[in-house]
Design a protein around this motif. Structure first.
Motif, PDB file in Angstrom:
ATOM      1  N   ASN A 254      58.708  63.872  47.895  1.00  0.00           N
ATOM      2  CA  ASN A 254      58.064  62.682  48.458  1.00  0.00           C
ATOM      3  C   ASN A 254      56.789  63.054  49.209  1.00  0.00           C
ATOM      4  O   ASN A 254      55.779  62.345  49.115  1.00  0.00           O
ATOM      5  N   ALA A 255      56.833  64.158  49.963  1.00  0.00           N
ATOM      6  CA  ALA A 255      55.637  64.612  50.680  1.00  0.00           C
ATOM      7  C   ALA A 255      54.530  64.969  49.703  1.00  0.00           C
ATOM      8  O   ALA A 255      53.351  64.658  49.921  1.00  0.00           O
TER       9      ALA A 255
ATOM     10  N   GLU B 223      48.770  61.004  46.391  1.00  0.00           N
ATOM     11  CA  GLU B 223      48.337  59.608  46.425  1.00  0.00           C
ATOM     12  C   GLU B 223      47.167  59.405  47.384  1.00  0.00           C
ATOM     13  O   GLU B 223      46.240  58.653  47.099  1.00  0.00           O
ATOM     14  N   HIS B 224      47.211  60.096  48.526  1.00  0.00           N
ATOM     15  CA  HIS B 224      46.175  59.935  49.544  1.00  0.00           C
ATOM     16  C   HIS B 224      45.070  61.000  49.442  1.00  0.00           C
ATOM     17  O   HIS B 224      44.194  61.051  50.316  1.00  0.00           O
TER      18      HIS B 224
ATOM     19  N   ASN C 181      54.113  63.751  46.650  1.00  0.00           N
ATOM     20  CA  ASN C 181      53.613  62.509  46.057  1.00  0.00           C
ATOM     21  C   ASN C 181      52.671  61.768  47.008  1.00  0.00           C
ATOM     22  O   ASN C 181      51.627  61.265  46.591  1.00  0.00           O
ATOM     23  N   ARG C 182      53.037  61.703  48.294  1.00  0.00           N
ATOM     24  CA  ARG C 182      52.166  61.038  49.272  1.00  0.00           C
ATOM     25  C   ARG C 182      50.837  61.779  49.423  1.00  0.00           C
ATOM     26  O   ARG C 182      49.782  61.159  49.522  1.00  0.00           O
TER      27      ARG C 182
END
Length: 71
Positions: A36-37, A43-44, A39-40
């Motif tokens: 998840n980290a 994404e950013h 992916n974030r």
């Protein structure tokens, strides 16, 4: 009788699934948190976050055979 059995199974199945999720393996939980980290950060477009997630010895082989390292 079969309707009673079907109702019982419908009520019992979600409870069993919730118990399975609650008993997740700590390593699996850690892997999911890292995923998840990652992916974030992607994404950013957060290079600083990726810097902390990737080890300096990282070597990545892409699907076409090209090789990448952390740099």
């Amino acid at each position: 009788m079969s309707i009673l059995l079907a109702v019982f199974l419908l009520l019992w199945a979600p409870r069993t699934a919730a118990q399975t999720l609650a008993q997740a393996d700590p390593e699996q939980t850690k892997i999911l948190a890292l995923e998840n980290a990652w992916n974030r950060a992607e994404e950013h477009k957060d290079a600083k976050a990726l810097e902390t997630l990737l080890d300096s010895s990282l070597v990545y082989i892409d699907y076409d055979g090209s090789m990448m390292d952390k740099a």
